[in-house]
Design a protein around this motif. Structure first.
Motif: not given
Length: 365
Positions: A131, A135, A203-204, A207, A215, A224, A231
């Motif tokens: 992660q 990130r 996603l941000q 994470l 993924l 993901i 997601l």
């Protein structure tokens, strides 16, 4: 369907998925969140048909079932509930009764049968990624994504899995950010995809700094999974420009600069750059850099920083916002600015696999 849950858990579950819901949808079901009560968990799912997200929280399920309720409305109601204990009952017509303390709400929902299903990722290419690596890579690059919808292939992060590396690239044609990290995967999984902005933003939010994520890539979709959150997004189809062409192969000068001091100085000086010709000038000479900006109608600002520089003087101008963006998102104490001449791109680098190409602006003396 009937369940009991704490206000905090219910709000947490809803907030994790609410950002995907589009306010401008023609299909009523896409304004709703799918809620499934099963076992000891409550699962929430939202989608706008391009990006979808699902997550779950623990709860006391008295009667299993599923429904869909207006997402924004439910979030607003739950946020204002007077008690931390919430009981929700949904009848056969998908009318939800929400009880908390002395407050009673009745909310009309739609059948869960109408909710669009997520795509199947059977046989997809699978990658396990830390992660923190993803990130960190997204933080270093995502600010350079283009918002110009006429160049839709630039409206996302180019993600390349090749030669044992994951490479992330974003550009808007005037600057380019690239970050790489080592990643193990079979040679048969080598591929390039473009993940759209909205999926990157979601996603941000999701994470963390610990643990892995999975993924998966199918022909035109990415999924993901992080813990019990999933997601899913369509990928941008099209050919990403050859970004390696714009990275200068060598530099005439490399200047070592303190990142935070440079950021602060550029921010102060740029207060007097004009909206029309937003630029800050950097003049390197005699172990210092003179950073200045001026606009005829407002005035001028100038500040000096001591740096190690003994070559012939060079003056270059950059858009201040474009120059500050990577400085804000990096964490190293030192950055390096590679320069060729006044009209060639500058490159900001760090001790690590990151670079940022910045197109210069014309300098007027």
């Amino acid at each position: 369907m009937k369940f009991r849950i704490s206000k905090e858990a219910l709000l947490e579950g809803l907030q994790k998925v609410q950002h995907v819901v589009s306010s401008r949808t023609t299909l009523p079901i896409l304004s709703n969140v799918l809620i499934v009560a099963k076992g000891d968990r409550l699962q929430f799912t939202t989608t706008d048909l391009d990006v979808g997200i699902t997550g779950s929280v623990l709860c006391n399920v008295d009667k299993e079932g599923a429904t869909t309720l207006p997402a924004k409305k439910i979030v607003n109601i739950v946020r204002e509930l007077p008690s931390s204990e919430v009981e929700v009952t949904v009848d056969s017509k998908h009318v939800a009764t929400i009880v908390s303390g002395a407050a009673h709400f009745k909310v009309n929902g739609l059948s869960d049968a109408e909710f669009p299903p997520f795509p199947d990722f059977q046989g997809a290419k699978e990658f396990r990624i830390q992660q923190n690596d993803l990130r960190d890579g997204l933080k270093k690059t995502s600010y350079a994504i283009s918002s110009d919808e006429t160049r839709y292939v630039l409206n996302g992060i180019f993600t390349s899995f090749r030669d044992g590396k994951m490479t992330l690239v974003a550009t808007d044609g005037r600057r380019l950010a690239m970050a790489e990290s080592d990643l193990e995967f079979p040679a048969s999984h080598e591929t390039d995809v473009i993940i759209p902005t909205k999926a990157v933003q979601e996603l941000q939010r999701l994470l963390g700094t610990e643990g892995d994520l999975t993924l998966r890539l199918s022909d035109n979709q990415v999924s993901i999974s992080i813990g019990d959150t999933l997601l899913v997004s369509k990928l941008i189809e099209g050919n990403y420009p050859n970004y390696r062409q714009v990275i200068p192969s060598d530099a005439n000068e490399r200047v070592e600069l303190p990142r935070e001091a440079l950021l602060d100085t550029v921010r102060r000086v740029s207060l007097l750059s004009s909206d029309k010709s937003s630029s800050v000038k950097l003049l390197f000479a005699d172990n210092k850099v003179d950073i200045s900006a001026n606009s005829p109608d407002v005035g001028e600002a100038r500040e000096e920083m001591l740096v190690k520089y003994e070559a012939k003087p060079i003056q270059v101008a950059f858009n201040p916002e474009f120059m500050m963006a990577p400085l804000r998102n990096l964490e190293t104490e030192t950055v390096y600015l590679d320069l060729i001449d006044e009209m060639s791109p500058g490159v900001i680098r760090i001790d690590g696999s990151f670079l940022y190409v910045l197109m210069p602006m014309r300098v007027t003396s």
